[in-house]
Structures are given as C-alpha cells and as structure tokens.
Design a protein around this motif. Structure first.
Motif, PDB file in Angstrom:
ATOM      1  N   VAL A 171       0.856  -1.189   0.000  1.00 20.54           N
ATOM      2  CA  VAL A 171       0.000   0.000   0.000  1.00 20.54           C
ATOM      3  C   VAL A 171       0.890   1.236   0.000  1.00 20.54           C
ATOM      4  CG1 VAL A 171      -1.996  -1.039   1.156  1.00 20.54           C
ATOM      5  CG2 VAL A 171      -0.100  -0.165   2.503  1.00 20.54           C
ATOM      6  N   GLY A 172       0.313   2.357  -0.371  1.00 22.76           N
ATOM      7  CA  GLY A 172       1.044   3.611  -0.342  1.00 22.76           C
ATOM      8  C   GLY A 172       0.939   4.290   1.012  1.00 22.76           C
ATOM      9  N   GLY A 173       1.875   5.197   1.280  1.00 25.46           N
ATOM     10  CA  GLY A 173       1.863   5.918   2.541  1.00 25.46           C
ATOM     11  C   GLY A 173       3.186   6.605   2.792  1.00 25.46           C
ATOM     12  N   ILE A 174       3.414   6.947   4.041  1.00 29.08           N
ATOM     13  CA  ILE A 174       4.639   7.619   4.458  1.00 29.08           C
ATOM     14  C   ILE A 174       5.485   6.644   5.278  1.00 29.08           C
ATOM     15  CG2 ILE A 174       5.625   9.581   5.706  1.00 29.08           C
ATOM     16  CD1 ILE A 174       4.038  10.402   3.287  1.00 29.08           C
ATOM     17  N   VAL A 175       6.794   6.621   5.034  1.00 23.56           N
ATOM     18  CA  VAL A 175       7.688   5.756   5.803  1.00 23.56           C
ATOM     19  C   VAL A 175       7.748   6.267   7.243  1.00 23.56           C
ATOM     20  CG1 VAL A 175      10.029   4.875   6.061  1.00 23.56           C
ATOM     21  CG2 VAL A 175       9.056   5.186   3.782  1.00 23.56           C
ATOM     22  N   ALA A 176       7.332   5.417   8.184  1.00 26.25           N
ATOM     23  CA  ALA A 176       7.364   5.797   9.594  1.00 26.25           C
ATOM     24  C   ALA A 176       8.671   5.379  10.251  1.00 26.25           C
ATOM     25  CB  ALA A 176       6.184   5.175  10.337  1.00 26.25           C
ATOM     26  N   GLU A 180      10.849  -7.691   9.973  1.00 29.80           N
ATOM     27  CA  GLU A 180      10.333  -6.395   9.544  1.00 29.80           C
ATOM     28  C   GLU A 180      11.464  -5.546   8.972  1.00 29.80           C
ATOM     29  OE1 GLU A 180       8.546  -4.851  13.076  1.00 29.80           O
ATOM     30  OE2 GLU A 180       6.643  -5.885  12.731  1.00 29.80           O
ATOM     31  N   ILE A 181      11.186  -4.959   7.824  1.00 25.88           N
ATOM     32  CA  ILE A 181      12.164  -4.094   7.163  1.00 25.88           C
ATOM     33  C   ILE A 181      11.765  -2.633   7.298  1.00 25.88           C
ATOM     34  CG2 ILE A 181      13.201  -3.476   4.941  1.00 25.88           C
ATOM     35  CD1 ILE A 181      12.894  -6.371   4.102  1.00 25.88           C
ATOM     36  N   MET A 182      10.491  -2.362   7.078  1.00 19.59           N
ATOM     37  CA  MET A 182      10.048  -0.962   7.052  1.00 19.59           C
ATOM     38  C   MET A 182       8.580  -0.878   7.452  1.00 19.59           C
ATOM     39  SD  MET A 182      10.416   1.639   3.801  1.00 19.59           S
ATOM     40  CE  MET A 182      12.190   1.321   3.744  1.00 19.59           C
ATOM     41  N   GLN A 183       8.215   0.188   8.149  1.00 17.42           N
ATOM     42  CA  GLN A 183       6.832   0.430   8.563  1.00 17.42           C
ATOM     43  C   GLN A 183       6.294   1.637   7.800  1.00 17.42           C
ATOM     44  OE1 GLN A 183       4.839  -1.339  10.823  1.00 17.42           O
ATOM     45  NE2 GLN A 183       3.218  -0.039  10.016  1.00 17.42           N
ATOM     46  N   ILE A 184       5.152   1.425   7.149  1.00 18.82           N
ATOM     47  CA  ILE A 184       4.471   2.507   6.440  1.00 18.82           C
ATOM     48  C   ILE A 184       3.315   2.971   7.301  1.00 18.82           C
ATOM     49  CG2 ILE A 184       3.430   3.223   4.259  1.00 18.82           C
ATOM     50  CD1 ILE A 184       6.262   2.099   4.017  1.00 18.82           C
ATOM     51  N   THR A 185       3.170   4.283   7.470  1.00 18.84           N
ATOM     52  CA  THR A 185       2.112   4.807   8.328  1.00 18.84           C
ATOM     53  C   THR A 185       0.911   5.223   7.506  1.00 18.84           C
ATOM     54  OG1 THR A 185       1.576   6.440  10.026  1.00 18.84           O
ATOM     55  CG2 THR A 185       3.021   7.162   8.252  1.00 18.84           C
ATOM     56  N   ASN A 186      -0.283   4.920   8.052  1.00 21.70           N
ATOM     57  CA  ASN A 186      -1.546   5.322   7.444  1.00 21.70           C
ATOM     58  C   ASN A 186      -2.631   5.036   8.481  1.00 21.70           C
ATOM     59  OD1 ASN A 186      -3.996   5.468   5.853  1.00 21.70           O
ATOM     60  ND2 ASN A 186      -2.682   5.353   4.050  1.00 21.70           N
ATOM     61  N   THR A 189       3.397  -3.079   6.887  1.00 25.67           N
ATOM     62  CA  THR A 189       4.733  -3.452   7.348  1.00 25.67           C
ATOM     63  C   THR A 189       5.393  -4.292   6.270  1.00 25.67           C
ATOM     64  OG1 THR A 189       3.983  -3.485   9.655  1.00 25.67           O
ATOM     65  CG2 THR A 189       6.057  -4.587   9.155  1.00 25.67           C
ATOM     66  N   VAL A 190       6.502  -3.797   5.723  1.00 28.53           N
ATOM     67  CA  VAL A 190       7.245  -4.536   4.702  1.00 28.53           C
ATOM     68  C   VAL A 190       8.153  -5.529   5.404  1.00 28.53           C
ATOM     69  CG1 VAL A 190       8.823  -4.353   2.745  1.00 28.53           C
ATOM     70  CG2 VAL A 190       7.174  -2.526   3.187  1.00 28.53           C
ATOM     71  N   LYS A 191       8.048  -6.817   5.019  1.00 23.39           N
ATOM     72  CA  LYS A 191       8.826  -7.866   5.661  1.00 23.39           C
ATOM     73  C   LYS A 191       9.668  -8.617   4.632  1.00 23.39           C
ATOM     74  CE  LYS A 191       5.450  -8.604   9.369  1.00 23.39           C
ATOM     75  NZ  LYS A 191       4.603  -9.593  10.075  1.00 23.39           N
ATOM     76  N   SER A 192      10.724  -9.243   5.118  1.00 28.49           N
ATOM     77  CA  SER A 192      11.608 -10.025   4.244  1.00 28.49           C
ATOM     78  C   SER A 192      10.924 -11.331   3.859  1.00 28.49           C
ATOM     79  CB  SER A 192      12.934 -10.306   4.944  1.00 28.49           C
ATOM     80  OG  SER A 192      13.729 -11.179   4.162  1.00 28.49           O
ATOM     81  N   GLU A 193      11.095 -11.715   2.610  1.00 27.70           N
ATOM     82  CA  GLU A 193      10.509 -12.954   2.121  1.00 27.70           C
ATOM     83  C   GLU A 193      11.483 -14.126   2.200  1.00 27.70           C
ATOM     84  OE1 GLU A 193       7.369 -13.313   1.260  1.00 27.70           O
ATOM     85  OE2 GLU A 193       6.997 -11.202   1.704  1.00 27.70           O
ATOM     86  N   LEU A 194      12.706 -13.889   2.672  1.00 32.99           N
ATOM     87  CA  LEU A 194      13.687 -14.966   2.730  1.00 32.99           C
ATOM     88  C   LEU A 194      14.747 -14.676   3.785  1.00 32.99           C
ATOM     89  CD1 LEU A 194      16.256 -13.542   1.150  1.00 32.99           C
ATOM     90  CD2 LEU A 194      15.023 -14.240  -0.864  1.00 32.99           C
ATOM     91  N   ASN A 195      15.534 -15.690   4.105  1.00 35.82           N
ATOM     92  CA  ASN A 195      16.705 -15.512   4.960  1.00 35.82           C
ATOM     93  C   ASN A 195      17.840 -14.981   4.097  1.00 35.82           C
ATOM     94  OD1 ASN A 195      15.320 -16.688   7.168  1.00 35.82           O
ATOM     95  ND2 ASN A 195      15.921 -18.733   6.508  1.00 35.82           N
ATOM     96  N   VAL A 212       5.881   6.676  -0.108  1.00 36.79           N
ATOM     97  CA  VAL A 212       6.012   5.386  -0.776  1.00 36.79           C
ATOM     98  C   VAL A 212       4.810   5.166  -1.679  1.00 36.79           C
ATOM     99  CG1 VAL A 212       6.062   2.884  -0.437  1.00 36.79           C
ATOM    100  CG2 VAL A 212       7.395   4.369   1.057  1.00 36.79           C
ATOM    101  N   SER A 213       5.068   4.779  -2.925  1.00 30.62           N
ATOM    102  CA  SER A 213       3.993   4.406  -3.844  1.00 30.62           C
ATOM    103  C   SER A 213       4.114   2.926  -4.167  1.00 30.62           C
ATOM    104  CB  SER A 213       4.084   5.229  -5.141  1.00 30.62           C
ATOM    105  OG  SER A 213       5.250   4.890  -5.871  1.00 30.62           O
TER     106      SER A 213
END
Length: 346
Positions: free
Chosen positions: A40-45, A60-66, A182-188, A202-203
């Motif tokens: 989803v789109g939003g602002i990097v928190a 967890e890699i990055m949190q998008i706020t909305n 919340t953007v998460k890693s898909e692998l080790n 973020v778009s």
C-alpha cells in the motif's frame, strides 16, 4: 623457438593442449535477489534494518504509516463483538425468541387440552357447536403460531450466525490490511539496499529495499547469439573478476534463458561457483569463458601466425593447412603442417 636472422619471427608448431571456449561478460549477483515493495502507499514511519544487515524470513524491514487501516480494524472489531453478543450474549435476540417459543408451547398445550376436552363432551352431545368450533380454532391457531415461531427462531439464528462469520472475516481482513503496512523479508538473507528513508512517500510502483541471499551468489552472463548454440548446461566456466585480478575461478553453467535480448543481441545465462572467492559483493563484473571442448597432444600454433583462414608462411612460401578448434591465442592444426617445419609470423 625464435630466429631473427631474416628479421622475421619464426617458430615451430608444438604438441600441446588446447581449449575451445565461448566468451561472455558477467555480473555477480546474490541468489534470489529481489526488490521489496509495499503493498500500500503511505509515508515511511520507521526503517528497522540497515544496509548490509542479515535478516530472516518474516523480519520487519520498514513500517508505512496510514491511519485508515487502524480505524477500519477498530470498526471491524466492534462489529464482530456486536455480532457475537447478538448470537451468544445475555441480551441476545435469540433469548427473546426462545421465551416467545416457551409461551407458545404452553398456550398450545392449554388449547390442546381444551380442544380434546370439548371434543369428548361434544361426542357425548354435551355443549354447543360454537364452543367446539372455538376450541378447535384456538388449538389450530396455537399450532401454527408455534410452528411460525420455530421457523423464525431458526431463520434468525442462521442470519445471526452468518453475520458473525462475516464480521469475523471483515476483522481478519482488516488485520491483514494493517499488516500490509509493514514490509517484511521474504527470505533468509541480507538487505543490500534501502531506497526510502523515514518521512518519504512510498507508492506501489517504487521498491523500498533490495534483499537477497547472504552467502549464495550466481554469475549472470551475456552470451552473443552467434555462440549460443554451442553452449549447454553443465559445461565448465572459467571466471575472472575485475576485483580479483589474476585469479581464475571455476564455475558450472546452470541455466540458459531462451529469450534473446533484441537490443543487445545476446542471451542471458547463469553459472554457479564451484569454489567462490572469500568475499563477494553484488554487481561485481568480469569475464567468463565457457569451455566447449578440450584436446590434448595436438599440433598447435599461435593464432597470429595464421594467414587468412587456412594458410601459414614457411620457407617454401604460403602453404594451406586444415584447422581444428581454437582458443583466444592458439589454433589446432589437423593436417598440412608438422612440428618440424618453421613458420613465420606475418
């Protein structure tokens, strides 16, 4: 052997080994390298990791706020609690209907007693027709009323059960939507790049990070279309890297992509190191030679001693030879020349 008596360089052919290979440019990349996107789109928190940091699958890699998903989740939770209360709580609608059913059963029981009592008297010619008909009608109405209440109870219970299931689905969907932020890693593996910082927009079309294997690397090669028919999966590949000058590494060709790049007129292929260098970084460049064939104890001469495609210069002038396989520096002589004849560099 070199002679300068006539100011011309000369040698005699030698018996030796020759390896024919296909050249390819290469780039080293981590295995399973991919660009991570936000759903989803939003602002990097917040950014939870740094470039070069190892992560496990699901980290967890990055949190998008909305605010919208959180509000929707709370709304769905309230709707779920209301639906559950309507079906199973102390103030449930079914409780009231159940009480109505109990009243209807009691009334049916009373009307049934009155009807059969009046029927028995009527059979003994006691009472009037109107009294008998009134008791009978009241009994029939009680039966229909009880049946209607039972159907209403069943229908209402099914509706409330459906509403509860729908509310549970809506709530779970809202939780998934919240997790999408919340953007998460898909692998080790390792986070190789972070493309967004806190506060940036973020778009859906923009990647936010690059993640790949931490220890496994693949060799991405570009092979000219004139050579692609000679290469096969499983062939040996000799690798030289710009970062490790003078070193040669062994690899195996593991994959050939069938689609040609019409812009570069090349085919993509992959190889894997047999024994990789101690340290590798994404994007390392170099050259690859894919071994097509190898011969031992054959007559060979340097390629720069060949005149045209099939002649060499000797003391008797130009003679024609039959050539075989060739490498970057040498060429095989199948016939027309032996190791006892001097040839001159043109």
């Amino acid at each position: 052997m070199i002679s300068c008596g006539n100011d011309e360089e000369r040698i005699r052919p030698q018996l030796g080994s020759i390896t024919e290979s296909v050249y390819a440019s290469l780039t080293v990349q981590p295995d399973s390298l991919y660009d991570a996107h936000a759903a989803v789109g939003g602002i990097v928190a917040k950014v939870f990791v740094e470039e070069g940091e190892n992560v496990s699958k699901g980290s967890e890699i990055m949190q998008i706020t909305n605010d919208a998903p959180e509000l929707n989740s709370q709304k769905a939770k309230l709707a779920l609690e209301l639906a559950r209360e309507n079906l199973k709580g102390n103030t449930a609608i079914l409780k009231e209907l159940n009480e109505d059913l109990e009243v209807a059963r009691l009334k049916l029981k009373q009307d049934s007693l009155n009807y059969y009592r009046q029927k028995k008297l009527w059979e003994q010619n006691v009472g009037t027709q109107n009294e008998f008909d009134a008791r009978k009608t009241a009994y029939e109405i009680s039966q229909k009323n009880l049946l209607a209440l039972k159907n209403r109870y069943k229908r209402t219970k099914n509706e409330l059960q459906t509403q509860l299931e729908q509310a549970e689905v809506s709530y779970q969907t809202s939780l998934v939507a919240s997790r999408d932020y919340t953007v998460k890693s898909e692998l080790n593996g390792t986070v190789y790049s972070i493309y967004k910082e806190p506060g940036e927009l973020v778009s859906l079309q923009e990647p936010v990070a690059s993640v790949g294997s931490a220890n496994n690397f693949i060799i991405e090669m570009l092979i000219d279309e004139v050579d692609i028919a000679r290469v096969k999966v499983g062939q040996q590949v000799l690798i030289t890297l710009d970062a490790y000058e003078g070193e040669v590494y062994m690899a195996t060709l593991t994959k050939i992509y069938p689609q040609k790049n019409t812009r570069t007129q090349t085919f993509a292929a992959e190889a894997r190191f047999i024994e990789p260098p101690a340290i590798l970084y994404p994007g390392l460049s170099g050259e690859a030679n894919i071994v097509i064939s190898k011969k031992d104890k054959v007559v060979i001469i340097p390629r720069n001693y060949l005149v045209g495609e099939d002649q060499v210069k000797t003391d008797d002038g130009l003679i024609t030879v039959k050539t075989g396989i060739y490498s970057m520096e040498k060429i095989e002589i199948l016939a027309g020349l032996d190791t006892g004849t001097y040839i001159y560099k043109p």
